[in-house]
Write a protein that holds these residues in place. Structure first.
Motif, PDB file in Angstrom:
ATOM      1  N   ALA A 112       5.161 -24.288-115.846  1.00 35.64           N
ATOM      2  CA  ALA A 112       5.882 -23.960-117.077  1.00 35.64           C
ATOM      3  C   ALA A 112       4.943 -23.308-118.086  1.00 35.64           C
ATOM      4  N   ARG A 113       3.678 -23.812-118.119  1.00 37.00           N
ATOM      5  CA  ARG A 113       2.716 -23.246-119.072  1.00 37.00           C
ATOM      6  C   ARG A 113       2.407 -21.794-118.699  1.00 37.00           C
ATOM      7  N   GLY A 115       4.328 -19.828-116.764  1.00 40.07           N
ATOM      8  CA  GLY A 115       5.559 -19.023-116.857  1.00 40.07           C
ATOM      9  C   GLY A 115       5.871 -18.602-118.276  1.00 40.07           C
ATOM     10  N   GLY A 116       5.336 -19.323-119.249  1.00 40.24           N
ATOM     11  CA  GLY A 116       5.624 -18.974-120.649  1.00 40.24           C
ATOM     12  C   GLY A 116       4.463 -18.270-121.301  1.00 40.24           C
ATOM     13  N   SER A 117       3.701 -17.478-120.521  1.00 36.37           N
ATOM     14  CA  SER A 117       2.534 -16.820-121.128  1.00 36.37           C
ATOM     15  C   SER A 117       2.622 -15.302-120.952  1.00 36.37           C
ATOM     16  N   TRP A 118       1.897 -14.569-121.763  1.00 40.77           N
ATOM     17  CA  TRP A 118       1.860 -13.111-121.644  1.00 40.77           C
ATOM     18  C   TRP A 118       1.252 -12.681-120.315  1.00 40.77           C
ATOM     19  N   ILE A 121       3.969 -12.440-117.797  1.00 36.27           N
ATOM     20  CA  ILE A 121       4.807 -11.257-118.010  1.00 36.27           C
ATOM     21  C   ILE A 121       4.083 -10.003-117.518  1.00 36.27           C
ATOM     22  N   SER A 160      13.754 -17.005-110.202  1.00 37.33           N
ATOM     23  CA  SER A 160      14.390 -17.592-111.386  1.00 37.33           C
ATOM     24  C   SER A 160      15.103 -18.895-111.044  1.00 37.33           C
ATOM     25  N   GLN A 163      12.331 -21.424-111.005  1.00 31.36           N
ATOM     26  CA  GLN A 163      11.645 -21.575-112.288  1.00 31.36           C
ATOM     27  C   GLN A 163      12.449 -22.425-113.279  1.00 31.36           C
ATOM     28  N   ILE A 167      10.979 -25.606-115.437  1.00 38.76           N
ATOM     29  CA  ILE A 167      10.871 -25.610-116.903  1.00 38.76           C
ATOM     30  C   ILE A 167      11.622 -26.805-117.490  1.00 38.76           C
ATOM     31  N   SER A 170       9.594 -29.942-117.242  1.00 45.81           N
ATOM     32  CA  SER A 170       8.556 -29.979-118.262  1.00 45.81           C
ATOM     33  C   SER A 170       9.149 -30.309-119.629  1.00 45.81           C
ATOM     34  N   GLN A 171      10.344 -29.768-119.872  1.00 46.77           N
ATOM     35  CA  GLN A 171      10.989 -30.041-121.165  1.00 46.77           C
ATOM     36  C   GLN A 171      11.397 -31.501-121.286  1.00 46.77           C
TER      37      GLN A 171
END
Ligand SMILES: [Zn+2]
Length: 240
Positions: A112-113, A115-118, A121, A160, A163, A167, A170-171
């Motif tokens: 999750a960490r 997947g949520g980073s630049w 992307i 997706s 993923q 996520i 993790s939430q």
């Protein structure tokens, strides 16, 4: 009043000079009530000699000190009980969560960490463009996925699909952390409020009882001192 006027003390009935004591009307209310308790027939015009008056004054001071002591002991007991009645143990949120971490949860956190980073992307966009270029322009003579890239679509849907639950996992864990922290806060607040209430009572007791009583005792001391002073002056004026 003449110079030689004598009055009788209400306690022992002996005759005294007016200067040797006080009329009940001149006494403070607390002491007057104390005298009246022992001599219910006493009137404000009655007289009490200095010797007996001192006894009543000391008894009054004793009563004030005792009542103050009792009151502060009561408040202190309350405070001690409140401190001891700490039945809720504050949990260290970070430690608890780290200890209960399974391998799956650790991986989920890291995914999750990432997947949520630049960085993710950037890599993702690079892979997409490379895939399309390789297959669209048939670079290097490889073309495993023709336009409109159906295989790429399948891969993207798979990514997706996997993923999203990662996520969510993790939430859930961060929601757990928030809940535990909020529970801790609630209990700490509850306890602080209770202790604060008792401290307020303590301060109130100090300002409403103890300080006025101390001032009253001081006033009594000054009164006794001034009486001694006038007696001394009288002795000095007496013809030898
Ligand atoms: Zn007397």
């Amino acid at each position: 009043m003449s110079e030689n006027e004598t009055v009788t003390c209400i306690v022992d009935g002996k005759a005294y000079h007016v200067d040797e004591g006080l009329y009940l009307a001149d006494l403070s209310t607390a002491i007057r009530q104390r005298v009246k308790r022992d001599y219910p027939k006493a009137k404000v015009t009655d007289f009490i000699c200095g010797h007996h008056l001192l006894k009543y004054r000391l008894a009054n001071v004793d009563a004030m000190i005792n009542s103050d002591l009792k009151q502060s002991q009561k408040i202190n007991r309350k405070l001690t009980r409140a401190m001891q009645s700490d039945d809720y143990e504050i949990t260290d949120v970070n430690e608890t969560l780290t200890n209960s971490l399974t391998v799956g949860e650790r991986v989920a956190d890291n995914v999750a960490r990432f997947g949520g980073s630049w960085g993710f992307i950037g890599i993702f966009v690079f892979v997409l463009i490379a895939w399309m270029l390789v297959n669209g322009l048939q670079l290097f003579g490889v073309h495993f996925d023709h336009f409109p890239f159906i295989l790429l679509n399948l891969v993207l849907s798979c990514i997706s699909a996997i993923q999203a639950p990662i996520i969510m996992m993790s939430q859930n864990r961060s929601a757990d952390r928030d809940r535990m922290a909020a529970e801790n806060d609630y209990h700490v607040n509850l306890k602080s409020e209770h202790e604060l209430r008792i401290l307020h009572a303590k301060l109130d007791h100090l300002s409403q009882n103890q300080i006025p009583h101390t001032l009253e005792i001081e006033k009594l001391q000054i009164e006794i001192l001034s009486e001694i002073r006038s007696e001394l002056a009288e002795l000095r004026d007496q013809p030898k």
